[in-house]
Scaffold this motif. Structure first.
Motif, mmCIF file in Angstrom:
data_model
loop_
_atom_site.group_PDB
_atom_site.id
_atom_site.type_symbol
_atom_site.label_atom_id
_atom_site.label_comp_id
_atom_site.label_asym_id
_atom_site.label_seq_id
_atom_site.Cartn_x
_atom_site.Cartn_y
_atom_site.Cartn_z
ATOM 1 N N VAL A 159 15.333 29.167 -12.556
ATOM 2 C CA VAL A 159 14.742 27.831 -12.590
ATOM 3 C C VAL A 159 13.715 27.700 -13.717
ATOM 4 C CG1 VAL A 159 15.106 27.475 -10.125
ATOM 5 C CG2 VAL A 159 12.946 28.447 -10.921
ATOM 6 N N ILE A 160 13.595 26.507 -14.269
ATOM 7 C CA ILE A 160 12.572 26.184 -15.264
ATOM 8 C C ILE A 160 11.781 24.985 -14.743
ATOM 9 C CG2 ILE A 160 12.076 25.566 -17.660
ATOM 10 C CD1 ILE A 160 14.895 26.612 -18.364
ATOM 11 N N ASP A 161 10.460 25.143 -14.610
ATOM 12 C CA ASP A 161 9.560 24.060 -14.236
ATOM 13 C C ASP A 161 8.791 23.602 -15.467
ATOM 14 O OD1 ASP A 161 10.306 24.603 -11.635
ATOM 15 O OD2 ASP A 161 8.409 25.538 -11.069
ATOM 16 N N TYR A 162 8.185 22.401 -15.375
ATOM 17 C CA TYR A 162 7.299 21.970 -16.460
ATOM 18 C C TYR A 162 6.156 21.139 -15.904
ATOM 19 C CZ TYR A 162 8.861 17.073 -16.506
ATOM 20 O OH TYR A 162 9.118 15.761 -16.176
ATOM 21 N N MET A 213 4.066 22.276 -20.887
ATOM 22 C CA MET A 213 4.237 23.705 -20.658
ATOM 23 C C MET A 213 5.461 23.928 -19.788
ATOM 24 S SD MET A 213 1.658 26.591 -19.110
ATOM 25 C CE MET A 213 2.289 28.221 -18.651
ATOM 26 N N LEU A 214 6.258 24.945 -20.145
ATOM 27 C CA LEU A 214 7.425 25.351 -19.376
ATOM 28 C C LEU A 214 7.152 26.685 -18.688
ATOM 29 C CD1 LEU A 214 10.331 24.615 -21.894
ATOM 30 C CD2 LEU A 214 9.155 23.048 -20.339
ATOM 31 N N PHE A 215 7.646 26.821 -17.458
ATOM 32 C CA PHE A 215 7.575 28.055 -16.692
ATOM 33 C C PHE A 215 9.022 28.517 -16.509
ATOM 34 C CE2 PHE A 215 4.338 25.014 -15.508
ATOM 35 C CZ PHE A 215 3.153 25.733 -15.609
ATOM 36 N N ILE A 216 9.426 29.534 -17.263
ATOM 37 C CA ILE A 216 10.832 29.872 -17.419
ATOM 38 C C ILE A 216 11.205 31.062 -16.544
ATOM 39 C CG2 ILE A 216 12.630 30.518 -19.073
ATOM 40 C CD1 ILE A 216 10.850 29.259 -21.261
#
Length: 257
Positions: free
Chosen positions: A120-123, A107-110
């Motif tokens: 920022v993009i977290d995963y 899952m990506l948090f865009i």
């Protein structure tokens, strides 16, 4: 979207939002059946504008806003009624308004906002638990929220459509490959600058409906996820709106055909 939604091939779950104050409640529907929602359980705290996405078994709700921004990640098993469990934390507290995208494994948090805007993009790996890690950044000046409100993705690629870069809305489309960390890559352009449209997809095609340009519109645009290029007119929705309620389906990037 003030709510978040996740789904399997049979069941859809919505959670958080305002009712009229922020709520912890989750409700579910059986996608193949008509009817109202039923109680699923509770999230650990109430907020609006979360990140939310799922694979075929597990749904994730993260972050959000209620006077302050949060970094908490929670998960549910979609087939099992009950309250959420702790997953870990994002690298940065923020609220997402539709910036959650998932494949079957990741899952990506865009982007997001606090209300300051971030690129920022977290995963996370959906099947495990733990804190999010850095994936990359949204490129081309895109940051903040409003990049569609649903999961526009295939099993391998996710796409952001429009959004906001202070002080204006944008028409840019970008994509990311789930398996490959890095910054977002230019895909093409929308037919008009659009922020806060409602989005959904099959395995092959992504749609963006409505939004703010800056006036609210009822236009629907579509792309073919596996290619690059500009969006094409699809038709019109039955009403003019932006920042729609969270939608869901039984086919998205985290599910098979």
């Amino acid at each position: 979207a003030k709510q978040g939604s996740v789904s399997s091939s049979t069941r859809g779950v919505t959670g958080t939002g305002i009712s009229p104050g922020v709520t912890t409640k989750m409700q579910y529907v059986t996608i193949s059946s008509q009817g109202g929602g039923s109680t699923f359980g509770d999230l650990s705290f109430g907020r609006q504008h979360p990140f939310a996405a799922s694979n075929s078994t597990r749904g994730i709700f993260a972050a959000g806003y209620d006077s302050i921004s949060f970094n908490v990640i929670e998960y549910i098993t979609i087939s099992t009624l009950g309250d959420s469990s702790d997953f870990g934390d994002l690298t940065l507290s923020r609220w997402g308004a539709g910036g959650g995208r998932a494949s079957s494994t990741r899952m990506l948090f865009i982007a997001g906002a606090t209300p300051s805007y971030y690129n920022v993009i977290d995963y996370v790996t959906i099947a495990s638990t733990g804190n999010a890690q850095d994936f990359g950044d949204t490129s081309g000046g895109l940051k903040g929220y409003g990049m569609g409100c649903g999961n526009v993705a295939s099993t391998t690629r996710t796409v952001t459509m429009g959004g906001y870069y202070d002080p204006a809305d944008v028409n840019t489309i970008h994509y990311l490959t789930f398996a490959t960390k890095g910054n977002s890559i230019d895909f093409g352009d929308l037919t008009a600058t659009t922020r806060g449209g409602g989005s959904t997809s099959s395995q092959t095609r992504g749609l963006l409906a409505g939004g703010r340009t800056p006036t609210q519109v009822n236009t629907i645009q579509y792309i073919t996820i596996a290619t690059t290029g500009n969006a094409t007119d699809f038709g019109d929705s039955t009403r003019i709106c932006a920042f729609n309620n969270a939608g869901l389906s039984d086919v998205h990037g985290g599910l098979g055909d």
